[in-house]
Design an enzyme around this catalytic site. Structure first.
Site, short mmCIF file in Angstrom:
data_model
loop_
_atom_site.label_atom_id
_atom_site.label_comp_id
_atom_site.label_asym_id
_atom_site.label_seq_id
_atom_site.Cartn_x
_atom_site.Cartn_y
_atom_site.Cartn_z
N ASP A 63 0.83 -1.21 0.00
CA ASP A 63 0.00 0.00 0.00
C ASP A 63 0.86 1.26 0.00
O ASP A 63 0.81 2.04 0.95
CB ASP A 63 -0.94 -0.02 1.22
CG ASP A 63 -0.18 -0.08 2.55
OD1 ASP A 63 0.98 -0.53 2.56
OD2 ASP A 63 -0.75 0.34 3.57
N THR A 94 3.31 -5.97 2.43
CA THR A 94 3.70 -4.84 3.28
C THR A 94 2.52 -3.92 3.56
O THR A 94 2.70 -2.72 3.81
CB THR A 94 4.87 -4.05 2.63
OG1 THR A 94 4.47 -3.66 1.31
CG2 THR A 94 6.13 -4.88 2.55
N HIS A 154 10.06 0.00 8.28
CA HIS A 154 9.24 -1.20 8.46
C HIS A 154 9.28 -2.11 7.22
O HIS A 154 9.70 -3.26 7.28
CB HIS A 154 7.76 -0.81 8.68
CG HIS A 154 7.49 0.08 9.83
ND1 HIS A 154 7.60 -0.32 11.13
CD2 HIS A 154 7.07 1.38 9.87
CE1 HIS A 154 7.25 0.68 11.94
NE2 HIS A 154 6.93 1.72 11.19
N ASP A 155 8.72 -1.59 6.12
CA ASP A 155 8.53 -2.45 4.95
C ASP A 155 9.84 -2.89 4.29
O ASP A 155 9.95 -4.06 3.86
CB ASP A 155 7.60 -1.76 3.94
CG ASP A 155 6.19 -1.56 4.52
OD1 ASP A 155 5.84 -2.26 5.48
OD2 ASP A 155 5.46 -0.71 3.99
N ASN A 166 -2.40 2.71 3.60
CA ASN A 166 -1.90 4.03 4.01
C ASN A 166 -2.72 5.16 3.40
O ASN A 166 -2.96 6.18 4.03
CB ASN A 166 -0.44 4.18 3.60
CG ASN A 166 0.48 3.33 4.44
OD1 ASN A 166 0.32 3.26 5.66
ND2 ASN A 166 1.42 2.65 3.79
N PHE A 218 -0.54 -1.07 12.50
CA PHE A 218 -1.45 -0.54 11.47
C PHE A 218 -1.93 -1.61 10.47
O PHE A 218 -3.13 -1.72 10.20
CB PHE A 218 -0.78 0.62 10.70
CG PHE A 218 -1.63 1.12 9.57
CD1 PHE A 218 -2.69 1.98 9.80
CD2 PHE A 218 -1.40 0.70 8.26
CE1 PHE A 218 -3.51 2.42 8.76
CE2 PHE A 218 -2.21 1.13 7.21
CZ PHE A 218 -3.26 2.00 7.47
N ASN A 219 -1.02 -2.39 9.87
CA ASN A 219 -1.44 -3.34 8.83
C ASN A 219 -2.38 -4.41 9.39
O ASN A 219 -3.26 -4.90 8.68
CB ASN A 219 -0.22 -4.03 8.19
CG ASN A 219 0.59 -3.07 7.35
OD1 ASN A 219 0.08 -2.06 6.87
ND2 ASN A 219 1.87 -3.38 7.18
N ASP A 228 6.74 1.50 1.96
CA ASP A 228 6.51 0.48 0.91
C ASP A 228 7.36 0.84 -0.31
O ASP A 228 7.93 -0.03 -0.96
CB ASP A 228 5.05 0.46 0.46
CG ASP A 228 4.09 0.15 1.59
OD1 ASP A 228 3.61 -0.99 1.66
OD2 ASP A 228 3.80 1.05 2.40
C1 BDR Z 1 3.14 -0.39 8.54
O1 BDR Z 1 2.01 0.47 8.41
C2 BDR Z 1 2.17 1.31 7.31
O2 BDR Z 1 1.82 2.62 7.65
C3 BDR Z 1 3.60 1.17 6.84
O3 BDR Z 1 3.66 1.30 5.43
C4 BDR Z 1 3.98 -0.21 7.29
O4 BDR Z 1 3.61 -1.18 6.33
C5 BDR Z 1 3.84 -0.09 9.84
O5 BDR Z 1 2.96 -0.27 10.91
CA CA Z 2 2.98 -0.56 4.08
#
Ligand code: BDR
Ligand code: CA
Length: 312
Positions: free
Chosen positions: A13, A126, A241-242, A42, A167-168, A18
């Site tokens: 996303d 991701t 993160h990603d 996102n 979040f994901n 990402d």
């Molecule tokens: C994840 O949430 C998204 O905002 C970022 O792209 C990442 O995949 C981190 O919590």
């Molecule tokens: Ca992401």
């Protein structure tokens, strides 16, 4: 002789981390990126899909990209514009893609690509797991045909969107639960490791100093979200993160892994979206995932930098 490249699908996303993750994947000879699939997250799906085209163009890649699910399976949609900007790709001077998205729906692409190469394909996810879960529902044999799903999401500890949820995971907990219960070989790269990988000002400068477009754009994107990470988490920059999920596929030895049972909470309330990880095996439930529990952050960033340097 080097090992043959691993067939991967990038599902995500974009989203600024990402974008950096996909640049790393596209720059890595260990990976053969067969397709890119987009999902809500996102920012809304029309933007994640537009951004996929932009990132591919930046890397001068002709990999097809496909739009997928525009909302979670059951819950109301969730975005993260405060972290990723209104467009999801807050960098100047980016060119629109001259290639439109491919007409096939992302979920159909996931199914057809995996069926065509049984046992070979890794999905690097991701974003919210909606596309992957839908593919598993439409083609129940898919978990048995995939080499692996590697997901950036969840946490063995605290969340980021709520105290409990990453979040994901929160953006589609039902989808995450379907994937964790599917029996697919699954690795989880959660906040407990990604929050150790910070794009500090020095690292952002190192990306800028590469002197190529991909380095400059990555630096600009990571600068954008440094403010949020400083204010919210007291960190010296945004978390990578990603990109760490992509690195986990290319260089699994950079992380330490532990097999365990992971339960995804789907009930509304304070814990919705929480990934409860049985780190100590206290439930005696069989493991359903390999979970990243440690990371060699300096080596990870050094390799990320090296690869971004090879892009236009
Ligand atoms: C994840 O949430 C998204 O905002 C970022 O792209 C990442 O995949 C981190 O919590
Ligand atoms: Ca992401």
């Amino acid at each position: 002789m080097s090992a043959p490249a691993l067939s991967v699908i990038l599902d995500g996303d974009p989203g600024l981390d990402d974008a950096v993750a996909w640049l790393l994947a596209l720059a890595s000879p260990e990976l053969d990126v067969l397709a890119v699939t987009t999902v809500h997250g996102n920012v809304p799906l029309n933007l994640t899909t537009r951004n996929a085209g932009v990132v591919l163009a930046l890397a001068k890649s002709t990999v097809p990209y496909h739009a997928g699910a525009d909302r979670p399976l059951l819950r109301a949609g969730l975005t993260a514009a405060s972290v990723h900007g209104d467009t999801g790709l807050p960098a100047g001077g980016l060119s629109e893609s001259t290639r439109p998205p491919a007409p096939e729906h992302a979920v159909q692409t996931l199914i057809s690509v995996v069926r065509a190469r049984p046992g070979e394909v890794t999905v690097i996810a991701t974003g919210p797991l909606t596309n992957v879960a839908l593919a598993f529902r439409l083609a129940p044999e898919l978990p048995g045909l995939l080499r692996e799903v590697v997901w950036m999401g969840g946490s063995t500890a605290q969340g980021n969107r709520t105290p409990a949820a990453e979040f994901n995971a929160l953006a589609d907990p039902h989808a995450a639960r379907i994937v964790f219960e599917s029996g697919v070989p699954l690795r989880m790269v959660g906040l407990n490791v990604t929050m150790q990988c910070i794009a500090t000002p020095e690292r952002v400068q190192a990306l800028r100093d590469l002197g190529n477009r991909a380095g400059a754009v990555s630096a600009e994107l990571l600068t954008f979200y440094a403010g949020v990470y400083r204010e919210k988490y007291g960190l010296s920059g945004g978390a990578l993160h990603d990109p760490l999920a992509v690195a986990a596929v290319i260089w699994p030895e950079l992380l330490t892994w532990a097999e365990m049972d992971v339960q995804v909470e789907v009930q509304d309330g304070a814990n919705v979206g929480r990934t409860t990880c049985d780190l100590y095996g206290v439930t005696h439930r069989a493991a359903n995932a390999r979970v990243a529990v440690g990371v060699d952050d300096p080596a990870f960033f050094a390799r990320l930098l090296e690869r971004i340097a090879t892009l236009p």
